[in-house]
Design an enzyme around this catalytic site. Structure first.
Site, PDB file in Angstrom:
ATOM      1  N   ASP A  42      60.429  -6.613  68.029  1.00  0.00           N
ATOM      2  CA  ASP A  42      60.148  -5.531  67.094  1.00  0.00           C
ATOM      3  C   ASP A  42      61.225  -5.399  66.017  1.00  0.00           C
ATOM      4  O   ASP A  42      62.288  -6.015  66.084  1.00  0.00           O
ATOM      5  CB  ASP A  42      60.046  -4.196  67.851  1.00  0.00           C
ATOM      6  CG  ASP A  42      58.757  -4.087  68.644  1.00  0.00           C
ATOM      7  OD1 ASP A  42      57.816  -4.826  68.346  1.00  0.00           O
ATOM      8  OD2 ASP A  42      58.707  -3.243  69.566  1.00  0.00           O
ATOM      9  N   LYS A  54      57.186  -3.235  62.927  1.00  0.00           N
ATOM     10  CA  LYS A  54      56.415  -2.273  62.141  1.00  0.00           C
ATOM     11  C   LYS A  54      57.401  -1.329  61.469  1.00  0.00           C
ATOM     12  O   LYS A  54      58.073  -0.541  62.122  1.00  0.00           O
ATOM     13  CB  LYS A  54      55.449  -1.501  63.045  1.00  0.00           C
ATOM     14  CG  LYS A  54      54.336  -2.370  63.603  1.00  0.00           C
ATOM     15  CD  LYS A  54      53.304  -1.565  64.370  1.00  0.00           C
ATOM     16  CE  LYS A  54      53.841  -1.082  65.688  1.00  0.00           C
ATOM     17  NZ  LYS A  54      52.814  -0.357  66.467  1.00  0.00           N
ATOM     18  N   MET A  56      62.297   9.578  65.771  1.00  0.00           N
ATOM     19  CA  MET A  56      61.425   9.261  64.630  1.00  0.00           C
ATOM     20  C   MET A  56      61.008  10.513  63.865  1.00  0.00           C
ATOM     21  O   MET A  56      59.857  10.647  63.449  1.00  0.00           O
ATOM     22  CB  MET A  56      60.166   8.513  65.113  1.00  0.00           C
ATOM     23  CG  MET A  56      60.477   7.249  65.906  1.00  0.00           C
ATOM     24  SD  MET A  56      59.058   6.605  66.826  1.00  0.00           S
ATOM     25  CE  MET A  56      58.854   7.844  68.109  1.00  0.00           C
TER      26      MET A  56
END
Length: 511
Positions: free
Chosen positions: A35, A57, A172
């Protein structure tokens, strides 16, 4: 035959926070699927032939979907591969590892979960913030700051979260920070509650902004903080000033790229990292066997005929004695030989074999070794010099002028590592590099070959250059690079001291 998948928590950023089991699984992988938040430095632990697939991503950018990632992992495993699925932090803490594990279970693919260190407590620890403390907080909650946008209602009970838990850690949540603050205050959390935002936690580029619920949004905007970052809410933030340790290290905030071969870079990498630097391994040479072992094998078979054995690198020592063992020779067969090495690292490699080095020059280069040998190598004596395929010729030429018979045999060769070419854009076109370190002329020359058609000067215009010695420095200058650091002693410890001195002076200079 179906393979197996290891869902591995790669940790919060610092590559040394990978678990021992995670490392072992990575070392046996046929395919590594990783990732965005996985430190690329971890990829060096995978076998050289392993396939490496980036599925990162990045927020706000078009990228591969979760469904596509799961399908990719399944397909690789069904093809019989051992898959290391590297996920930032812990795969089961906001890492969607549960979803990927469900897909594997439904497909009947064997898998294991390898927990990782989550940024939820690692980033605060590196910022000097304990998420629990007997005097400040008996509880901690990990909360997503970015729920699934397809859900109609939030699963967060803000009325309970706001006042029922001592420390709140939001993942996040930078873009949603105003909403987080509003919900906490509206449901009873004091506007004066301390808050910290940590971007790129556990890495040398870590940035921390502190404030209170009443002003943290403005503080974060003023600092320009963005993802990846976590938010800590609670009185434990008050401990930061007394406990901050990571940012006090002398090379904190510096990104240093080292070009040494992977198998020789650990000492340099670990020492720079311990001083606070973010170290990027970008080997520009890879040590391989020579095109043919015949010349070296023949020399070893005739070792009784030589008077001197000269080593000009650690690689020469390792290659020579590797073939020495293959030839089933006895170490006592060297008892008549006098051994000379070009520097202390090479000397140590010989001494590890319980052999004595008779000659070590004060000046660790070919000219210094020649000077030390001037009255020792006599006319008619035979000298064996196992070395790289390509090397400076001054040593054999000058010894031959003294009347010695010098046999130069290829013990190894250095080639361009294919992985370095693959990492070119990732390393040089993202976050700026503060310094690049060259430890041999070949590391400079090979970097130029990797960068072509660009030149080192084009790419390194804003990067300080450090070279281990004058020969390497001259090669760098031949490529129009300005060398900022060169130690007086041509060894790793002196190089690190010189790097420290350079950044210390650079920090002290007025802006």
């Amino acid at each position: 035959m179906i393979g197996k998948v290891y869902l591995i928590g790669a940790g919060p950023g610092d590559p040394e926070l990978l678990s021992l089991k995670g490392l072992r699984c990575l070392q046996q992988a046929d395919c590594v699927i990783y990732d965005y938040l996985v430190n690329p430095e971890l990829l060096v632990h995978a076998p050289a032939e392993a396939e490496r697939i980036f599925v990162g991503k990045v927020g706000g950018q078009k990228s591969i979907t979760q469904e596509q990632i799961s399908a990719l992992v399944l397909n690789k495993a069904k093809a019989g591969k051992t898959v290391a699925r590297l996920k930032g932090g812990d795969p089961f803490v906001f890492g969607r590892g549960g979803e990927e594990a469900e897909e594997l279970a439904r497909a009947g693919v064997p898998f294991e979960i390898v927990p990782g260190i989550t940024s939820g407590y690692a980033a605060p620890a590196y910022a000097g913030i304990p998420v629990t403390h007997r005097d400040f907080s008996p509880s901690v909650a990990f909360i997503t700051g970015h729920e699934d946008p397809q859900k109609e209602t939030s699963m967060l009970a803000w009325d309970k979260v706001a006042t029922g838990i001592g420390t709140l850690v939001f993942f996040m949540g930078v873009r949603n920070l105003p909403e987080i603050v509003e919900n906490l205050v509206r449901h009873g959390r004091s506007p004066e509650t301390p808050v910290a935002l940590i971007q790129w936690g556990t890495l040398s580029r870590q940035e921390v902004v502190t404030g209170t619920l009443s002003n943290i949004v403005n503080q974060a905007e003023a600092a320009g903080l963005s993802s990846p970052a976590i938010t800590i809410v609670g009185d434990v933030v008050r401990l930061r000033e007394g406990l901050r340790w990571f940012e006090k290290r002398p090379l904190f905030g510096k990104r240093i790229l080292i070009t040494r071969p992977r198998e020789q870079s650990e000492a340099l990498r670990s020492q720079l990292s311990a001083l606070g630097a973010e170290v990027i391994s970008f080997p520009t040479i890879e040590i391989q066997a020579p095109d043919s072992w015949t010349p070296l094998d023949r020399a070893i078979q005739q070792i009784e005929d030589y008077h001197w054995l000269l080593f000009t690198s650690v690689n020469g020592v390792r290659s020579f004695f590797s073939r020495f063992r293959v030839q089933r020779r006895d170490i006592r067969d060297l008892k008549h030989l006098r051994i000379a090495t070009i520097g202390p690292a090479t000397q140590s490699a010989v001494q590890e074999l319980l052999l004595q080095v008779e000659v070590l020059p004060d000046d660790f280069k070919a000219e210094g070794l020649l000077e030390s040998l001037r009255d020792k190598v006599l006319k008619g004596q035979r000298v064996l010099l196992p070395r790289a395929k390509e090397a400076r010729e001054i040593l054999p030429i000058e010894l031959q002028k003294q009347g010695a018979q010098v046999d130069v045999v290829e013990a190894y060769q250095s080639v361009l590592p294919p992985i370095s070419r693959e990492r070119l854009d990732e390393v040089f076109l993202q976050t700026p590099i503060d310094m690049i370190v060259f430890t041999s002329s070949s590391t400079v020359t090979n970097l130029a070959r990797i960068l072509a058609p660009l030149t080192p000067r084009d790419v390194l215009a804003q990067t300080a250059v450090a070279c281990i010695g004058p020969i390497t420095t001259q090669t760098a200058r031949d490529w129009a690079l300005e060398v900022a650091v060169q130690p007086s002693q041509y060894q790793v410890s002196a190089l690190i001291d010189a790097i420290l001195d350079y950044f210390s002076k650079a920090t002290a200079e007025p802006k």
